[in-house]
Enzyme design. Sequence first.
Site, PDB file in Angstrom:
ATOM      1  N   TYR A   1      -2.667  43.504 -23.093  1.00 57.25           N
ATOM      2  CA  TYR A   1      -2.240  42.125 -23.363  1.00 57.25           C
ATOM      3  C   TYR A   1      -2.238  41.794 -24.856  1.00 57.25           C
ATOM      4  CZ  TYR A   1      -2.462  41.049 -18.445  1.00 57.25           C
ATOM      5  OH  TYR A   1      -2.246  41.035 -17.096  1.00 57.25           O
TER       6      TYR A   1
ATOM      7  N   LYS B   1     -10.913  51.936 -15.012  1.00 55.11           N
ATOM      8  CA  LYS B   1     -10.137  53.113 -14.599  1.00 55.11           C
ATOM      9  C   LYS B   1     -10.475  54.234 -15.587  1.00 55.11           C
ATOM     10  CE  LYS B   1      -7.034  55.069 -12.009  1.00 55.11           C
ATOM     11  NZ  LYS B   1      -7.409  55.566 -10.690  1.00 55.11           N
TER      12      LYS B   1
ATOM     13  N   ASP C   1      -9.463  51.499  -8.453  1.00 55.63           N
ATOM     14  CA  ASP C   1      -8.788  51.665  -7.150  1.00 55.63           C
ATOM     15  C   ASP C   1      -9.796  51.630  -6.010  1.00 55.63           C
ATOM     16  OD1 ASP C   1      -9.412  53.928  -8.660  1.00 55.63           O
ATOM     17  OD2 ASP C   1      -8.140  55.257  -7.508  1.00 55.63           O
TER      18      ASP C   1
ATOM     19  N   ASP D   1      -6.821  40.946 -14.175  1.00 54.97           N
ATOM     20  CA  ASP D   1      -5.674  40.149 -13.750  1.00 54.97           C
ATOM     21  C   ASP D   1      -5.345  40.459 -12.285  1.00 54.97           C
ATOM     22  OD1 ASP D   1      -3.455  38.568 -13.724  1.00 54.97           O
ATOM     23  OD2 ASP D   1      -2.303  39.723 -15.167  1.00 54.97           O
TER      24      ASP D   1
END
Length: 392
Positions: free
Chosen positions: A139, A206, A258, A282
């Site tokens: 972002y 992640k 995940d 988000d």
Amino acid sequence: MENSNNHPVVVTIEGDGIGPEVMPWTVAAVDAAVKAAYGTERSIKWQEALAGKLAMERTGSPLPTETVDAIREHGLALKGPVETPVGGGIRSVNVALRKALDLYACIRPVRYFEGVTAPVKHPENLDVVIFRENIEDVYAGIEWHEGTPEARKVIRFLQEEMGFDVREDSGIGVKPMSVFGSKRLVARAIQYAAENGRSSVTLVHKGNIMKFTEGAFRDWGYEVANECFPGQTVRESELKKGETITPGKVLMNDRIADNMFQEILLHPERYEVLALPNLDGDYMSDAAAAQVGGIGIAPGANIGDHGAVFEATHGTAPDIAGQGKANPCSLMLSATMMLRHMGWTEAGDRIESAIERLLASGRMTIDLASAAGSSNALTTGEFGKAVVGEVS
Ligand code: NAI
């Protein structure tokens, strides 16, 4: 934050679309709750400011300097949804506001309200507070369109100087994540957990793929727990099998993103506070809100060290604007977060329990009523009036 000022100024940004429908009822509910809780001892002085499409029409800028300055001066704002007009020179009013005021933590509490139709069997098992880093990551806005001289230059650098094989026709984005930005976000999440009786903070990342950004976020998260909260936090890996933490302490653990999306569906009761980098946060905020049946009722806050903007998490809903169909719960619950942030907990609790009672008794706006298969929907005004009546 305990606010010593009993009559603080709060900046309001009504916003676009359904903003002008939900803001007046939210202000009325807050005034009624504050009056009911504290009489004339405390009150809020509301100061209107502009942002978005309306700001562009009236001032030529989608985010006038006066708006940013007013929030900086008073430290508190309540914001409706805004449309970012084309040609205003900024990509997103919301992102620009967060950057201008360094509002580095996006906080979203997600819980179930009885009466709301949810897509899972036990939505009531989910009760988490999500802390999303708000400034860095992809972002940051560092990206170049495919084929531009800038993209070609970066690709050449990556190929020739760094030895990476990057296709010539690639668009390029950069994902900066700093020690400073990550640690201050995680520290805020731990502080919140410790102060609000929440017994765990889960670092979501992640890091198995993006080792030096997302993996580092996890490592820095554990580091800040050791550095700033020694004795108060316990790492999950330090516990013996079957051992639980001492009440009052905060368990620190981490999950790969995940896996976390599965966990929140399969074992929601295991999680209390989540701390995430910007993009993961988000996705997770909206997924969690959907799980309890309500992006339309999910509240949010963007908080920094010198200011806080409390805002509805939905957009301007142009498809229903001006029709009396807008659900004001998201903005009202954001105002509840603001009152608690100010230390005005009783007033905040009054609004939240008023909404609880109304929804549990089937009094709701059409978005929630139609999901519940009911033809008995209240208009925005009828629902707003009912909240004001309940909090008084
Ligand atoms: P949206 O949230 O405005 O609408 C999505 C769907 O949810 C629509 O069907 C809408 O009618 C419904 N909805 C949203 N809020 C509702 C409420 N309070 N009560 C009842 N129904 C509600 O998202 P969309 O359509 O993607 O965005 C529309 C505009 O809003 C865009 O210009 C976007 O940039 C802006 N936006 C602004 C945000 C902000 O200021 N924080 C956040 C998200 C979008």
